[in-house]
Design a protein around this motif. Structure first.
Motif, PDB file in Angstrom:
ATOM      1  N   ASN A  73       0.827  -1.204   0.000  1.00 38.51           N
ATOM      2  CA  ASN A  73       0.000   0.000   0.000  1.00 38.51           C
ATOM      3  C   ASN A  73       0.864   1.257   0.000  1.00 38.51           C
ATOM      4  OD1 ASN A  73      -2.755   0.451  -0.233  1.00 38.51           O
ATOM      5  ND2 ASN A  73      -3.208  -0.606   1.661  1.00 38.51           N
ATOM      6  N   LYS A  74       1.942   1.228   0.765  1.00 40.99           N
ATOM      7  CA  LYS A  74       2.878   2.359   0.775  1.00 40.99           C
ATOM      8  C   LYS A  74       3.501   2.541  -0.606  1.00 40.99           C
ATOM      9  CE  LYS A  74       5.853   2.844   4.057  1.00 40.99           C
ATOM     10  NZ  LYS A  74       6.903   2.503   5.050  1.00 40.99           N
ATOM     11  N   ARG A  75       3.850   1.438  -1.245  1.00 41.57           N
ATOM     12  CA  ARG A  75       4.432   1.489  -2.585  1.00 41.57           C
ATOM     13  C   ARG A  75       3.439   2.095  -3.579  1.00 41.57           C
ATOM     14  NH1 ARG A  75       8.912   2.106  -5.582  1.00 41.57           N
ATOM     15  NH2 ARG A  75       8.698   1.129  -7.613  1.00 41.57           N
ATOM     16  N   LYS A  76       2.182   1.672  -3.503  1.00 43.98           N
ATOM     17  CA  LYS A  76       1.158   2.195  -4.411  1.00 43.98           C
ATOM     18  C   LYS A  76       0.971   3.697  -4.211  1.00 43.98           C
ATOM     19  CE  LYS A  76      -3.649   1.709  -5.882  1.00 43.98           C
ATOM     20  NZ  LYS A  76      -3.968   3.129  -5.712  1.00 43.98           N
ATOM     21  N   HIS A  77       0.968   4.137  -2.964  1.00 47.14           N
ATOM     22  CA  HIS A  77       0.825   5.567  -2.689  1.00 47.14           C
ATOM     23  C   HIS A  77       1.974   6.348  -3.321  1.00 47.14           C
ATOM     24  CE1 HIS A  77      -0.094   9.283  -0.584  1.00 47.14           C
ATOM     25  NE2 HIS A  77       1.155   9.327  -0.155  1.00 47.14           N
ATOM     26  N   LYS A  90      -2.820  -2.353  14.687  1.00 50.11           N
ATOM     27  CA  LYS A  90      -1.709  -3.216  15.069  1.00 50.11           C
ATOM     28  C   LYS A  90      -0.720  -3.478  13.929  1.00 50.11           C
ATOM     29  CE  LYS A  90      -0.463  -7.503  17.395  1.00 50.11           C
ATOM     30  NZ  LYS A  90       0.435  -6.777  18.336  1.00 50.11           N
ATOM     31  N   TYR A  91      -1.226  -3.675  12.719  1.00 54.52           N
ATOM     32  CA  TYR A  91      -0.362  -4.140  11.636  1.00 54.52           C
ATOM     33  C   TYR A  91      -0.064  -3.098  10.557  1.00 54.52           C
ATOM     34  CZ  TYR A  91      -1.447  -8.640  13.738  1.00 54.52           C
ATOM     35  OH  TYR A  91      -1.611  -9.680  14.623  1.00 54.52           O
ATOM     36  N   PHE A  92      -0.901  -2.076  10.417  1.00 61.62           N
ATOM     37  CA  PHE A  92      -0.690  -1.109   9.347  1.00 61.62           C
ATOM     38  C   PHE A  92       0.056   0.110   9.873  1.00 61.62           C
ATOM     39  CE2 PHE A  92      -4.752  -2.828   7.138  1.00 61.62           C
ATOM     40  CZ  PHE A  92      -4.078  -4.009   6.873  1.00 61.62           C
TER      41      PHE A  92
END
Length: 221
Positions: free
Chosen positions: A94-98, A180-182
């Motif tokens: 998701n970070k990569r897509k952003h 917790k995970y994102f």
């Protein structure tokens, strides 16, 4: 807590977490014993939880146990670490897509207009000579935009299974998973428990149910 026993006299003094832990322990023991004392203690705890509006967690526990009955023991010991790894992969993707979306927007506004004298075929339309530096810049921007868009589509394909799985969670489960995970560093359970103002039993039941539902949706179990 090993010799701890709940009675009508002491139940109002017992912390909620202890009550849930005791209740779950007694439910398991009922499968192997028909002791009237155990049945009576179960009834006392259940009635107290219903009066205080805390009975939803016991029903949640029953739901989780029913789901887990169909999970082979070996897989049951592995699915948590697999799901947690997939969640971290999803966060990084998701970070990569952003980042790709931002880069694509940077390229698009800077694309200069192609005049009638420019054709993106390798030579100038008017002279038949190789492209000018401006034409090369235009083609380079188009190529970069195309590569970025292709990678965005590729990352979106990678994200889809987890996005679909996350839609199977209820609001509490999704809130816990995201918190917790994102994030850059995985949050501690104790911190989230206090932050959400959830008692221990509720926190771990919500977490456990969420991980099982994700594992099922992702076809891990």
């Amino acid at each position: 807590m090993k010799n701890f026993q709940v009675t009508e006299l002491n139940i109002s003094l017992v912390p909620v977490d202890w009550l849930f832990a005791r209740y779950q322990k007694l439910k398991k023991s009922v499968k192997t014993t028909t002791s009237p004392a155990v049945q009576q203690e179960l009834m006392i705890i259940k009635e107290h939880l219903e009066k205080t509006g805390k009975s939803s967690v016991s029903s949640c526990d029953e739901e989780v146990e029913q789901i887990e009955m169909n999970i082979p023991v070996a897989i049951r010991q592995q699915y948590v670490s697999i799901v947690e790894y997939r969640l971290k992969q999803y966060y990084q993707a998701n970070k990569r897509k952003h980042w790709l979306d931002v880069e694509l927007q940077k390229v698009k506004p800077k694309e200069p207009k192609v005049t009638a004298g420019m054709e993106l075929t390798g030579v100038s339309g008017r002279s038949g000579l190789p492209h000018s530096s401006t034409e090369h810049a235009v083609m380079s921007m188009f190529d970069r935009a195309e590569r970025l868009q292709d990678e965005i589509w590729e990352v979106e394909d990678q994200l889809y299974p987890m996005e679909k799985a996350l839609r199977s969670l209820d609001p509490d489960q999704l809130r816990l998973i995201e918190a917790k995970y994102f994030c850059r560093e995985e949050a501690l359970d104790e911190y989230l428990m206090n932050n959400f103002n959830w008692y221990r039993a509720k926190y771990y039941q919500v977490k456990k149910t969420a991980l099982i539902l994700l594992a099922q949706s992702l076809r891990i179990i």
